[in-house]
Scaffold this motif. Structure first.
Motif, PDB file in Angstrom:
ATOM      1  N   PRO A   1       8.393   6.995   8.093  1.00 36.64           N
ATOM      2  CA  PRO A   1       7.576   8.051   7.493  1.00 36.64           C
ATOM      3  C   PRO A   1       6.911   8.943   8.550  1.00 36.64           C
ATOM      4  N   ALA A   2       6.536   8.337   9.665  1.00 38.25           N
ATOM      5  CA  ALA A   2       5.891   9.131  10.727  1.00 38.25           C
ATOM      6  C   ALA A   2       6.825  10.226  11.229  1.00 38.25           C
TER       7      ALA A   2
ATOM      8  N   THR B   1       0.824  -1.212   0.000  1.00 34.30           N
ATOM      9  CA  THR B   1       0.000   0.000   0.000  1.00 34.30           C
ATOM     10  C   THR B   1       0.859   1.263   0.000  1.00 34.30           C
ATOM     11  N   PHE B   2       2.164   1.100  -0.130  1.00 34.98           N
ATOM     12  CA  PHE B   2       3.055   2.246  -0.153  1.00 34.98           C
ATOM     13  C   PHE B   2       3.129   2.733  -1.591  1.00 34.98           C
ATOM     14  N   GLN B   3       2.626   3.947  -1.862  1.00 37.37           N
ATOM     15  CA  GLN B   3       2.410   4.389  -3.235  1.00 37.37           C
ATOM     16  C   GLN B   3       3.167   5.665  -3.564  1.00 37.37           C
ATOM     17  N   PRO B   4       3.242   6.019  -4.859  1.00 38.42           N
ATOM     18  CA  PRO B   4       4.043   7.176  -5.259  1.00 38.42           C
ATOM     19  C   PRO B   4       3.728   8.460  -4.479  1.00 38.42           C
ATOM     20  N   LEU B   5       2.475   8.667  -4.121  1.00 37.66           N
ATOM     21  CA  LEU B   5       2.158   9.905  -3.391  1.00 37.66           C
ATOM     22  C   LEU B   5       2.893   9.945  -2.044  1.00 37.66           C
ATOM     23  N   HIS B   6       2.975   8.788  -1.395  1.00 45.04           N
ATOM     24  CA  HIS B   6       3.694   8.730  -0.119  1.00 45.04           C
ATOM     25  C   HIS B   6       5.174   9.025  -0.320  1.00 45.04           C
TER      26      HIS B   6
ATOM     27  N   MET C   1       0.427   7.431   5.920  1.00 44.82           N
ATOM     28  CA  MET C   1       0.685   6.294   5.044  1.00 44.82           C
ATOM     29  C   MET C   1      -0.576   5.677   4.456  1.00 44.82           C
ATOM     30  N   ALA C   2      -1.732   6.262   4.710  1.00 46.71           N
ATOM     31  CA  ALA C   2      -2.973   5.640   4.227  1.00 46.71           C
ATOM     32  C   ALA C   2      -2.982   5.588   2.702  1.00 46.71           C
ATOM     33  N   PRO C   3      -3.344   4.432   2.157  1.00 47.65           N
ATOM     34  CA  PRO C   3      -3.315   4.324   0.698  1.00 47.65           C
ATOM     35  C   PRO C   3      -4.459   5.101   0.054  1.00 47.65           C
TER      36      PRO C   3
END
Lengths: 529, 256
Positions: free
Chosen positions: B210-211, B97-102, B217-219
């Protein structure tokens, strides 16, 4: 020959090795006649014709000859699986023809084993049926080494056996199966700082390179296959599996037993099938520089090479391209080099080492009438600089569209190179041929690409004549008739010249001991007697 | 004057591997499969290293977001010539669920934190083919972007970039700081050599989550299914040209 009731597969092989000539009329009968005694005698009855010819063969199973061909296929399928046995027209055609100029003969069946065990069983079956075995890697050879001159079973060991079994980074060694090619291995290791430097030009199978004793542009610094192979797993004709340096052995040196690794390296599939190779890896050099410099004559270029070697400059690549080749490269790649002999050079080492090596060679070249010394360090610039050398073969074929090339391969002591090159060029001109020349000058090894029209047998004959003359001169000068491509079919007579009868007889004796039925890749390297 | 560069590297399945779909059809098999640095990221690292060799850049920070194995990718970049690394740890279970926006948010925060002048990325990753991270990072930072770069030159005012676009080559000029993404023909990356691999082990790599950067981190995207392309069907042999023409007509390829 009229052969009825006997399947073509076995009759051709069996009758040839039994001494029948192709023009001899033979009618053979089926079944019921085979009561071979324990040792080898089999009697084929000629129906309606008188014949007293008795054929001596290996022990047959008491089986109906008419079914033998089908039986062979069934037995092979039972080992490798029905999907891995083929006698389809395009499959056998592809497996009999390599990239050389000689038309190849197709095998009868191609099998694709998936393990050393399967290769062993396949060999046992072929031995029982007395059928030739032809090992096949990538089919990138140039001397017709895979041509099935007596038919038989082609064993393609690269399709399903394509794993890198081990990479030992700290020991600089790797163990690979036949399906792994040089480029695949180097891609796998690219992030680890290691590489396998033997580069024969084609993306050949590493085990195939062991079978032909291959070499390449890097040999002057890193050696050929013979210096970079620690151990081989080989399957013999009778199915025995041996490890030439010891089971699982991979030390840098050993004094244990006969040097079987050397025996099988370069044996061109005539002694056994290589099913895995333990090879030496090297560190990717910290810094690489490439350089190109032209000379008025080949002598100048070779003198530069000799002096460079005498100064102990650890050159990584030293390639000579003659003026015909340079012209071809200019036309093909749109370059504008002067049409004179050129040296293409590569330096490996630390940054400071490469700089000082380049300086030394620049000076030596200038002392030998060298022209402009172009050099580059950046990856893309080096690639551009070496474009001429990389595309040499295609540039040659483009000189005469539709032609093919007879690529010669002789190797002499470096001092003898200028004379041989000059004599060869004169011979090529005299015969009205086009023969660009590329040489691994650091090793005294050079290739001429003799172009011929495939529809003109006279031109091909002239090319063969020039090639043979060159090889004979090389032998007379203390060199060899083949530096890296192998003997295959085309150079068998030259081998006799190079070794003399006793030398070849020793080879025959060794082959006789390891392959008594003469099944391993028949018709190659040397004749039966 | 010397610039600071932040280079992003992603650990992806090696390009030579035969991809297999997971039984749950929600992704591909990654366990036990060979991974390596995304090839476009290698080109990005190489460009940064060349800029440093030309004395345009004095520090290269390489960052990778991923599980523990992302460290290998960072070490490779360090062996190629980066100076120090940042490993943003994403647990293996969260990678799906780790995506480009993150990633963009992480890079934007790091770019500000480290006060870099250039964020250098590969144009896309060969596993998801997203081609979004560079653009979104530029947008979050409100910096100019030079994406699909095939040549990068320093000017007095900033950078001159030649971009590969469908119609040919486009030349743009940007001020600094800027976000760039590397295309195939920007350069040919060097190989990591053993001495440099050994030196890289001593270079500093900082770990964070990331925090720590305040990234949620929400997808935003849910993968519904992953499927193989259709299996290739056997061809048909035609007996002659008339037969071929008839078949082409049948299938609607010929109106004649």
């Amino acid at each position: 020959a009229v052969m009825r009731g006997v399947p073509q597969l076995l009759s051709r092989a069996r009758l040839v090795r039994a001494g029948f000539s192709a023009s001899e009329p033979v009618l053979a009968v089926q079944a019921g006649i085979l009561q071979p005694d324990k040792f080898t005698q089999t009697f084929v009855q000629i129906r309606g014709l008188k014949s007293s010819k008795v054929i001596y063969q290996a022990p047959l199973t008491a089986v109906d000859i008419a079914d033998s061909g089908k039986q062979l296929k069934q037995e092979l399928e039972a080992i490798v699986g029905p999907g891995n046995v083929s006698s389809g027209e395009s499959v056998v055609l592809q497996h009999g023809q390599d990239e050389g100029p000689h038309p190849g003969k197709s095998p009868d069946i191609v099998v694709f084993p998936s393990s050393t065990g399967e290769v062993s069983e396949v060999c046992k079956i072929c031995t029982r049926h007395n059928v030739p075995i032809i090992p096949y890697g990538t089919g990138t050879g140039l001397e017709g080494g895979i041509s099935a001159v007596e038919g038989g079973v082609c064993v393609n060991v690269s399709k399903n056996m394509n794993k890198i079994l081990q990479i030992h980074q700290e020991d600089f060694s790797a163990v690979v199966q036949p399906g792994i090619s040089r480029e695949m291995l180097n891609q796998e290791m690219r992030a680890d700082g290691l590489w396998f430097p033997v580069d024969p030009g084609a993306d050949a199978s590493v085990c195939g390179m062991c079978a032909t004793g291959a070499s390449g542009t890097n040999a002057v610094r890193y050696g050929t296959m013979k210096e970079n192979c620690l151990n081989l797993e080989v399957v013999l004709a009778d199915g025995r599996i041996i490890h030439t340096a010891g089971i699982g052995s991979r030390p840098k040196k050993s004094s244990a037993g006969y040097n079987l690794t050397s025996l099988f390296l370069g044996s061109e599939g005539t002694l056994g099938i290589i099913t895995s190779a333990t090879i030496c890896l090297h560190a990717i050099p910290e810094s690489v520089a490439a350089a190109v410099v032209g000379f008025p004559t080949v002598q100048n270029a070779v003198d530069t090479v000799v002096m460079t070697l005498q100064c102990s400059v650890p050159m990584a690549r030293m390639e000579l391209l003659d003026e015909v080749q340079m012209k071809a490269c200019n036309e093909y790649s749109g370059l504008s080099y002067p049409e004179t002999p050129h040296l293409f050079l590569e330096f490996h080492g630390s940054e400071s080492e490469v700089e000082s090596q380049t300086e030394t060679v620049r000076d030596i070249a200038a002392d030998n009438e060298g022209g402009e010394f172009q050099w580059a360090v950046q990856q893309e610039d080096r690639t551009k600089l070496w474009t001429a050398r990389h595309r040499a073969y295609y540039a040659d074929i483009a000189l005469r569209p539709g032609c093919r090339s007879l690529t010669t391969d002789v190797c002499v002591p470096v001092s003898a190179l200028p004379d041989l090159v000059t004599a060869t060029k004169a011979d090529i001109a005299e015969n009205g041929l086009i023969g660009p020349m590329v040489g691994h000058v650091g090793d005294g090894n050079f290739h001429t690409m003799l172009l011929f029209d495939p529809a003109d047998p006279e031109e091909f004959r002239k090319c063969k004549e020039v090639a043979n003359k060159m090889a004979r001169s090389a032998i007379a000068l203390g060199g060899t008739c083949t530096g890296e491509h192998g003997v295959g079919q085309g150079k068998m007579a030259l081998l006799e010249e190079q070794f003399g009868k006793d030398g070849i007889d020793v080879m025959r004796q060794i082959k006789g001991a390891l392959d008594p039925q003469q099944l391993m890749n028949p018709g190659k390297v040397f004749s039966r007697n | 004057m010397a610039l600071k560069v932040l280079v992003g590297c992603k650990r992806v399945i090696d390009y030579a591997v035969k991809i297999r779909i997971k039984p749950d059809k929600l992704g591909v098999v990654t366990e036990g499969v060979k991974h390596s640095m995304n090839p476009f990221d290698e080109i990005a690292v190489e460009e940064a290293v060349r800029m440093k060799e030309a004395k345009l850049v004095n520090e290269i920070i390489v960052v990778s977001c991923g599980p523990a194995q992302a460290m290998e990718t960072i070490r490779t970049a360090l062996a190629m010539g980066a100076d120090r690394g940042i490993h943003v740890e994403i647990p293996l279970g969260q990678m799906d669920t780790f995506q480009p926006l993150h990633v963009s948010k992480v890079l934007a925060k790091l770019a500000e934190k480290e006060k870099v002048d250039i964020v250098m990325l590969g144009k896309l990753a060969i596993d998801d083919d997203a081609n979004q991270t560079a653009q979104m990072t530029a947008s979050l930072l409100d910096w100019p972007q030079g994406v699909f770069a095939s040549k990068i030159d320093k000017t007095d005012a900033g950078l001159e970039i030649i971009r590969e676009v469908d119609g040919g080559l486009e030349t743009i000029r940007t001020t600094l700081p800027a976000v760039l993404s590397a295309d195939l023909r920007l350069n040919e990356p060097r190989y990591a050599t053993l001495p440099n691999i050994m030196k890289a082990k001593k270079k500093k790599v900082v770990k964070m989550k990331p925090a720590d950067l305040g990234v949620d981190m929400a997808p935003r995207i849910q993968v519904v299914s992953v499927e193989d392309p259709p299996v290739r069907e056997a061809g048909q042999t035609v007996s002659d040209v008339d037969d071929l023409v008839a078949k082409l007509k049948d299938k609607g390829f010929s109106s004649a």
